[in-house]
Motif scaffolding. Structure first.
Motif, mmCIF file in Angstrom:
data_model
loop_
_atom_site.group_PDB
_atom_site.id
_atom_site.type_symbol
_atom_site.label_atom_id
_atom_site.label_comp_id
_atom_site.label_asym_id
_atom_site.label_seq_id
_atom_site.Cartn_x
_atom_site.Cartn_y
_atom_site.Cartn_z
ATOM 1 N N ILE A 4 -7.643 -23.266 -15.534
ATOM 2 C CA ILE A 4 -7.155 -23.550 -14.462
ATOM 3 C C ILE A 4 -5.992 -24.341 -14.280
ATOM 4 O O ILE A 4 -5.916 -25.305 -14.811
ATOM 5 C CB ILE A 4 -8.617 -24.244 -13.370
ATOM 6 N N CYS A 5 -5.042 -24.007 -13.154
ATOM 7 C CA CYS A 5 -3.943 -24.601 -13.036
ATOM 8 C C CYS A 5 -4.108 -25.270 -11.515
ATOM 9 O O CYS A 5 -4.270 -24.509 -10.670
ATOM 10 C CB CYS A 5 -2.634 -23.742 -13.166
ATOM 11 N N VAL A 6 -4.108 -26.632 -11.596
ATOM 12 C CA VAL A 6 -3.992 -27.335 -10.266
ATOM 13 C C VAL A 6 -2.601 -27.608 -9.898
ATOM 14 O O VAL A 6 -2.052 -28.600 -10.433
ATOM 15 C CB VAL A 6 -4.963 -28.252 -10.169
ATOM 16 N N ILE A 7 -1.921 -27.096 -8.794
ATOM 17 C CA ILE A 7 -0.696 -27.489 -8.416
ATOM 18 C C ILE A 7 -0.932 -28.485 -7.449
ATOM 19 O O ILE A 7 -1.225 -28.240 -6.289
ATOM 20 C CB ILE A 7 -0.039 -26.110 -7.708
ATOM 21 N N GLY A 8 -0.064 -29.593 -7.768
ATOM 22 C CA GLY A 8 -0.233 -30.847 -6.826
ATOM 23 C C GLY A 8 -1.201 -31.823 -7.218
ATOM 24 O O GLY A 8 -2.284 -31.518 -7.125
ATOM 25 N N LEU A 9 -0.806 -32.815 -7.752
ATOM 26 C CA LEU A 9 -1.673 -33.956 -8.345
ATOM 27 C C LEU A 9 -1.813 -35.082 -7.599
ATOM 28 O O LEU A 9 -1.612 -36.408 -7.958
ATOM 29 C CB LEU A 9 -1.153 -34.325 -9.989
ATOM 30 N N GLY A 10 -1.973 -35.084 -6.259
ATOM 31 C CA GLY A 10 -2.267 -35.953 -5.360
ATOM 32 C C GLY A 10 -3.646 -36.506 -5.052
ATOM 33 O O GLY A 10 -4.369 -36.213 -5.793
ATOM 34 N N TYR A 11 -3.545 -36.901 -3.730
ATOM 35 C CA TYR A 11 -5.143 -37.555 -3.440
ATOM 36 C C TYR A 11 -6.314 -36.276 -3.727
ATOM 37 O O TYR A 11 -7.259 -36.733 -3.828
ATOM 38 C CB TYR A 11 -5.245 -37.928 -2.133
ATOM 39 N N ILE A 12 -6.017 -35.091 -3.420
ATOM 40 C CA ILE A 12 -7.004 -33.929 -3.651
ATOM 41 C C ILE A 12 -6.779 -33.319 -5.086
ATOM 42 O O ILE A 12 -7.561 -33.274 -5.913
ATOM 43 C CB ILE A 12 -6.931 -33.013 -2.493
ATOM 44 N N GLY A 13 -5.570 -32.990 -5.398
ATOM 45 C CA GLY A 13 -5.385 -32.239 -6.500
ATOM 46 C C GLY A 13 -5.763 -32.979 -7.622
ATOM 47 O O GLY A 13 -6.549 -32.351 -8.735
ATOM 48 N N LEU A 14 -5.450 -34.294 -8.079
ATOM 49 C CA LEU A 14 -5.942 -34.798 -9.465
ATOM 50 C C LEU A 14 -7.365 -35.309 -9.583
ATOM 51 O O LEU A 14 -7.979 -34.816 -10.595
ATOM 52 C CB LEU A 14 -5.164 -36.176 -9.428
ATOM 53 N N PRO A 15 -8.073 -35.672 -8.502
ATOM 54 C CA PRO A 15 -9.476 -35.570 -8.626
ATOM 55 C C PRO A 15 -10.012 -34.177 -8.706
ATOM 56 O O PRO A 15 -11.363 -33.928 -9.527
ATOM 57 C CB PRO A 15 -9.870 -36.091 -7.188
ATOM 58 N N THR A 16 -9.451 -33.279 -8.148
ATOM 59 C CA THR A 16 -10.263 -31.859 -8.413
ATOM 60 C C THR A 16 -10.011 -31.433 -9.888
ATOM 61 O O THR A 16 -10.846 -30.877 -10.589
ATOM 62 C CB THR A 16 -9.357 -30.943 -7.286
ATOM 63 N N LEU A 79 -3.923 -24.457 -5.272
ATOM 64 C CA LEU A 79 -3.017 -25.206 -4.865
ATOM 65 C C LEU A 79 -3.322 -26.470 -3.920
ATOM 66 O O LEU A 79 -3.783 -26.308 -2.682
ATOM 67 C CB LEU A 79 -2.094 -24.194 -3.844
ATOM 68 N N ALA A 80 -3.018 -27.685 -3.946
ATOM 69 C CA ALA A 80 -3.408 -28.794 -3.208
ATOM 70 C C ALA A 80 -2.129 -29.642 -3.019
ATOM 71 O O ALA A 80 -1.946 -30.794 -3.490
ATOM 72 C CB ALA A 80 -4.393 -29.665 -4.152
#
Ligand code: SAJ
Length: 433
Positions: A4-16, A79-80
């Motif tokens: 899984i590729c999570v795009i955007g490692l902010g407050y939502i992306g990184l914890p997800t 995408l987060a």
């Protein structure tokens, strides 16, 4: 196990990304911020969220999470990315668009693309799908697409990511089913499948509901001050009713969600959003109201020094986005006040210590009820200040202790005496305002 590729490692992306890695998936986190990527690959984090640092360190150490600047081929893409709002109070979808475009070279038959960023209704169908179609693949059959809003509360993200229920909105049933299957690998709450636009609207309604309710609490607070009522006590009593849940008044509504998302509904409401807009105005008016009260409290002092306690948008987080404290600080500075703000979570703004903020201050204003501020000692603070005067905008302090230490305490929403025109007879003067 999926990649899984999570795009955007902010407050939502990184914890997800971390929770997905924890659930056995192979996760590639993608962010354009080089520093964040480097830190994460060292097992460190660039944001503050309870337990996140330990989780990221473990996932990176075990080889289940790595970060990079560009996407990679994966089974699913989440995408987060941020959706700020423009000066015209419209959603800025540029990050969503560029994140979607960045996927085009990597999409394959069977890929699943999920948008989690909060967006105005119809964005998934009208904006995301046409971009993904540029891959040459058939969107809806070759590539599945869903909107699955995040609903977690900053400060409790890791727990809520797992325990909250989720709404997954597909552009068709196959897409909804595929997204549901992925979330089922880590969500313990119920997962409701629907269409993408309903899921977009659901998310916006949740945050708008909260904003409108906070506006009602703030309006009650202003009325209470005017009518000589202690709003905090009145709310406590009212909330004993089995069907009443009045929110908490305060110096305003901040954060990237509640203060922003209602505008995404307004944008698509075609003029049907009178109550929502009014609530936004009331909440945006609160910092101004607090400033007016501050001015009254230090009237007569030449170039008063005001110590602001708390800069973040809410307690125990380091996030200052849309924070009412920043508006209050800037309004006071514009009015010629000497402002010294202190926040234990925000080192780069304000002064570096509590005592520096309070030293020779004419007034201390509690703006954020961080747990750390529970331990403020009026006996220690009193001698630092020029006047023993405190304004509690959160009803967070033990007022009797402050009064016993010689402080004059003012509390937002706590009226003592009805104002003159309320007392004046049949109530018409009060109602006329
Ligand atoms: N606030 C009040 N009075 C209250 C509650 C909050 O003045 O009674 C203020 C806070 O001080 C803060 C702002 O509202 O400035 C927002 O804080 P919050 O804790 O209500 O919400 P957020 O922005 O941290 O998170 C919200 C949550 N939404 C709802 O509770 C409906 C969260 O579940 C969402 O995932 C998040 O928005 C988001 O990302 O959309």
């Amino acid at each position: 196990m999926k990649t899984i590729c999570v795009i955007g490692l902010g407050y939502i992306g990184l914890p997800t990304a971390t929770v997905l890695a924890d659930s056995g998936h192979q996760v590639i986190g993608v962010d354009t911020n080089e520093d964040a990527v480097e830190l994460i690959n060292q097992g460190k984090i660039h944001i503050t969220e309870p337990y996140l640092a330990e989780k990221v360190a473990a996932a990176v150490r075990d080889g289940r999470l790595r970060a990079q600047n560009v996407p990679a081929v994966a089974d699913a893409y989440i995408l987060a990315v941020p959706t700020p709002f423009t000066g015209g109070k419209k959603a800025d979808l540029s990050y969503v668009k560029s994140a979607a475009k960045s996927l085009l070279p990597y999409l394959r038959k069977g890929s699943l693309v999920i948008l989690e960023s909060t967006v105005p209704p119809r964005t998934t169908c009208d904006v995301l799908v046409p971009i993904l179609a540029q891959s040459g693949l058939k969107v809806g059959t070759d590539v599945m697409v869903a909107f699955c809003p995040e609903r977690v509360l900053p400060g409790n993200i890791l727990q809520e990511l797992v325990t909250n229920s989720r709404v997954v909105g597909g552009i068709n049933e196959t897409s909804a089913a595929a997204a549901k299957e992925l979330y089922a690998t880590f969500v313990q709450g119920e997962i409701f499948a629907t269409d993408a636009t309903t899921a977009e609207m659901t998310k916006l309604m949740e945050n708008t509901y909260r904003d409108v309710n906070i506006a009602l609490a703030n309006e009650f607070a202003l009325i209470a001050e005017y009518a000589g009522v202690n709003i905090w006590e009145a709310i406590r009593f009212a909330n004993n009713h089995p069907r009443v849940n009045i929110h908490q008044p305060g110096p305003g509504v901040g954060g990237h969600c509640i203060a922003v998302d209602p505008w995404f509904i307004v944008e698509k409401a075609g003029g049907r959003s009178e109550l929502i807009e009014k609530a936004r105005q009331i909440n945006d008016g609160m910092p101004h109201y607090v400033v007016e009260n501050i001015k009254k409290l230090v009237a007569g002092v030449a170039k008063p020094k005001v110590a602001l306690l708390g800069l973040t948008y809410k307690p125990n987080v380091d996030d200052c986005r849309e924070s009412p404290s920043l508006v209050i600080a800037s309004l006071l500075e514009q009015a010629g006040f000497n402002v010294a703000a202190y926040d234990p979570y925000v080192k780069e703004k304000g002064v570096s210590s509590l005592s520096e903020a309070l030293y020779e201050a004419d007034l201390a204003v509690l703006l954020v009820n961080h747990d750390d501020f529970n331990f403020l000692s009026p006996e220690k603070i009193g001698p630092l200040m020029r006047q023993k005067l405190i304004y509690d905008t959160r009803n967070a302090l033990r007022h009797s202790e402050w009064e016993a230490a010689g402080f004059q305490v003012f509390v937002l929403g706590q009226g003592h005496e009805p104002q003159q025109d309320v007392q004046s007879g049949d109530g018409t003067a009060y109602l006329a305002r």
